[in-house]
Design a protein around this motif. Structure first.
Motif, short mmCIF file in Angstrom:
data_model
loop_
_atom_site.label_atom_id
_atom_site.label_comp_id
_atom_site.label_asym_id
_atom_site.label_seq_id
_atom_site.Cartn_x
_atom_site.Cartn_y
_atom_site.Cartn_z
N ARG A 17 88.63 48.62 31.06
CA ARG A 17 88.07 48.27 32.37
C ARG A 17 86.93 49.23 32.73
NH1 ARG A 17 91.04 49.00 38.15
NH2 ARG A 17 89.43 48.05 39.44
N LYS A 54 99.39 42.51 40.21
CA LYS A 54 99.22 42.46 38.76
C LYS A 54 99.79 43.72 38.11
CE LYS A 54 95.78 41.46 35.18
NZ LYS A 54 96.64 40.43 34.54
N ARG A 55 99.58 44.88 38.75
CA ARG A 55 100.12 46.13 38.18
C ARG A 55 101.64 46.12 38.19
NH1 ARG A 55 100.21 49.43 34.33
NH2 ARG A 55 100.80 51.56 34.83
N ARG A 75 87.01 37.54 43.51
CA ARG A 75 87.37 38.71 44.29
C ARG A 75 88.66 39.31 43.74
NH1 ARG A 75 87.80 36.87 50.37
NH2 ARG A 75 89.01 35.24 49.34
N PHE A 76 88.71 40.62 43.70
CA PHE A 76 89.90 41.31 43.22
C PHE A 76 90.33 42.29 44.31
CE2 PHE A 76 87.21 40.19 39.64
CZ PHE A 76 88.07 39.40 38.90
N SER A 77 91.13 41.80 45.23
CA SER A 77 91.55 42.60 46.37
C SER A 77 92.58 43.64 45.93
CB SER A 77 92.16 41.69 47.44
OG SER A 77 93.38 41.13 46.96
N PRO A 78 92.76 44.70 46.75
CA PRO A 78 93.81 45.68 46.43
C PRO A 78 95.19 45.04 46.28
CG PRO A 78 92.35 46.53 48.13
CD PRO A 78 91.97 45.09 47.92
N GLY A 79 95.45 44.02 47.10
CA GLY A 79 96.74 43.33 47.00
C GLY A 79 96.91 42.64 45.66
N GLN A 80 95.85 41.97 45.18
CA GLN A 80 95.92 41.30 43.89
C GLN A 80 96.14 42.31 42.75
OE1 GLN A 80 92.13 39.20 44.23
NE2 GLN A 80 93.22 37.25 44.13
N ARG A 81 95.42 43.42 42.82
CA ARG A 81 95.56 44.44 41.78
C ARG A 81 96.96 45.05 41.81
NH1 ARG A 81 90.93 45.15 39.26
NH2 ARG A 81 88.94 44.85 40.34
N PHE A 82 97.52 45.22 43.01
CA PHE A 82 98.87 45.76 43.12
C PHE A 82 99.89 44.81 42.50
CE2 PHE A 82 102.90 46.02 45.45
CZ PHE A 82 103.25 47.34 45.21
#
Length: 495
Positions: free
Chosen positions: A343, A300-301, A291-298
């Motif tokens: 991506r 990482k960014r 799973r790649f949640s918005p929190g995880q993507r934030f």
């Protein structure tokens, strides 16, 4: 069933087990060095913060039973050692590989200092804040470094087959061979295979395509344990054994000294995605889907932005010097732009310092037949004639990749991720390989720190997909640290 004259099921002979208990010896060595590290940190903090002239006599205000900070330091050392022991930080189940060992040290240390702070608050005790604020992070960092050094030593011992669990594999020949290959891929994991029991039970033979001796059939497990001195039984499949037979094997193991492991056929799944849940007596293993949640993507960014900006700022003089060297060393542009796939399969322009002569791409087809590195999908040559003299040095040290930091700032790449492929490679992908496009490609990744040009295509895919499916912040940090080492000491895998 064939039996010997003594009535025992026959098994082939094996090498004798070590005469010492490596688990206890290693734990004892850790205990000694932990004590030394903690003592040096705690008393070093006391001396540096309070001054050498106040170490002995300076009291701890309103702390019952403690006449000085020295007594408090002694108490902290003893309590720190105790919580490390209670949290099993020296268990053979966490040492050597993975992050569990470090996590337990971190949790134990913060719990201890949290309790001290709470008790001090409740009793209205004034403890020098600097003493606490310096001792905790310094102690954790020092313990991490100490354990890291021990891991390097342990890895060398395990490469020689020492300080490892003696493993007996039990199951079908196919599943046993698969598990053996996975365990042997990295000797540092601490599993030394001493034999196998398979349904056919070919006595005095070896497992197909391996040098693992077959100790007998699945009915001779107990006798095989006795002969090999195995302390760990790994059951790779249960079709040939059945639930009752597995129970019998577990009952035959010596409590606390021998271990039973059930090895599922699924591989390359990180620990956080695995959860055990007993239901009606069945130990069900739940494997979470990636799973790649918005929190995880934030997160990482933010790591990408802060990290790349910091690196660009620090290395800006190096970038200018490299640009100047490329400009004067050979005709052509300083920056080489190449279309890569990112991506979700989107194209982007990847930036690199030019390390080849102008028009190098047009000569690729004529060189494919001469390829002596890389694999069937990724083209690599040890002595590529298109590479300039300066380019050869930059590629060896990965300096040509530095402009990709601007790709990271722009959002088309990440600091860590799968290797960014070209369209020619993507056209050769099997369907499952396209899962690597779920995340942004990276300047570095598991492929970068695990062999680079020496990897087979299957291994490259396995590493990329493993990263995509098991991403974590700590994993990215570990890869970045390993990348620094790989860039400084590239060996023969860089080109």
């Amino acid at each position: 069933m064939l039996r010997t004259a003594s009535g025992k099921i026959p098994v082939v002979g094996a090498t004798p087990p070590p005469t010492f208990n490596w688990r206890k010896r290693y734990a004892r060595m850790l205990r000694i060095t932990d004590f030394i590290v903690i003592t040096v940190v705690v008393f070093g903090t006391q001396i540096s913060w309070l001054g050498i002239h106040k170490v002995i006599a300076m009291p701890v205000p309103a702390w019952p039973g403690l006449s000085s900070y020295t007594a408090l330091s002694v108490l902290v050392v003893l309590l720190w050692m105790m919580v490390l022991a209670l949290n099993d930080t020296r268990s053979d189940r966490v040492i050597g590989v993975g992050t569990a060992e470090y996590k337990r040290i971190f949790d134990s240390s913060f719990m201890l200092f949290g309790v001290i702070a709470i008790v001090a608050f409740l009793l209205k005790v004034e403890i020098a804040r600097g003493y606490m604020l310096i001792a905790l992070p310094t102690g954790v960092a020092a313990l991490f470094l100490e354990r890291w050094v021990w891991r390097r030593w342990l890895a060398r011992q395990r490469a020689k087959g020492e300080y490892s669990a003696r493993v007996l594999l039990v199951g079908s020949e196919k599943s046993v061979a698969h598990t053996a290959r996975e365990l042997k891929r990295t000797k540092g994991t601490g599993y030394h295979i001493v034999g196998a029991c398979i349904p056919t039970g070919r006595i005095a033979g070896s497992l197909t395509d391996t040098d693992i001796p077959v100790m007998g059939s699945v009915n001779s497990v107990e006798r095989a344990i006795e002969v090999t001195g195995a302390d760990t039984v790994v059951i790779t499949s249960t079709d040939e054994l059945g639930p009752q037979r597995v129970k019998q094997v577990s009952w035959a193991l010596e409590s606390g000294k021998q271990h039973l492991v059930l090895a599922p056929s699924i591989t390359d799944v990180a620990g956080p995605r695995i959860h055990m849940r007993p239901v009606s007596g069945l130990p069900l293993m739940h494997v979470e889907t990636p799973r790649f949640s918005p929190g995880q993507r934030f997160v990482k960014r933010m790591m990408d932005l802060v990290g790349s900006l910091a690196i660009v700022t620090i290395l800006s003089p190096v970038l200018l010097v490299l640009a100047l060297i490329v400009k004067v060393s050979s005709p052509g542009p300083v920056i080489y732009r190449q279309t890569r796939i990112g991506r979700h399969g989107r194209e982007f322009q990847m930036l690199k310092f030019r390390s080849m002569v102008v028009g190098a791409d047009s000569r690729l087809e004529e060189l494919i037949a001469q390829q002596d590195m890389g694999n069937e999908v990724q083209f690599k040559m040890k002595d590529d004639p298109r590479v300039t003299k300066v380019g050869r040095i930059m590629r060896k040290l990965s300096l040509d990749e530095l402009p990709q930091l601007f790709n990271v700032l722009g959002g088309s790449m990440s600091l860590v991720g799968p290797r960014p492929p070209i369209q020619r490679e993507v056209d050769l992908y099997a369907d499952h390989v396209h899962r690597r496009f779920l995340v942004k490609p990276g300047i570095t990744g598991l492929w970068q720190v695990s062999g680079r040009s020496s990897l087979s295509w299957d291994d490259s895919v396995r590493l990329d997909l493993s990263y995509v499916e098991n991403w974590s912040v700590m994993g990215d940090i570990v890869i970045l640290l390993k990348t620094g080492k790989a860039a400084l000491l590239p060996g023969d895998t860089a080109s």
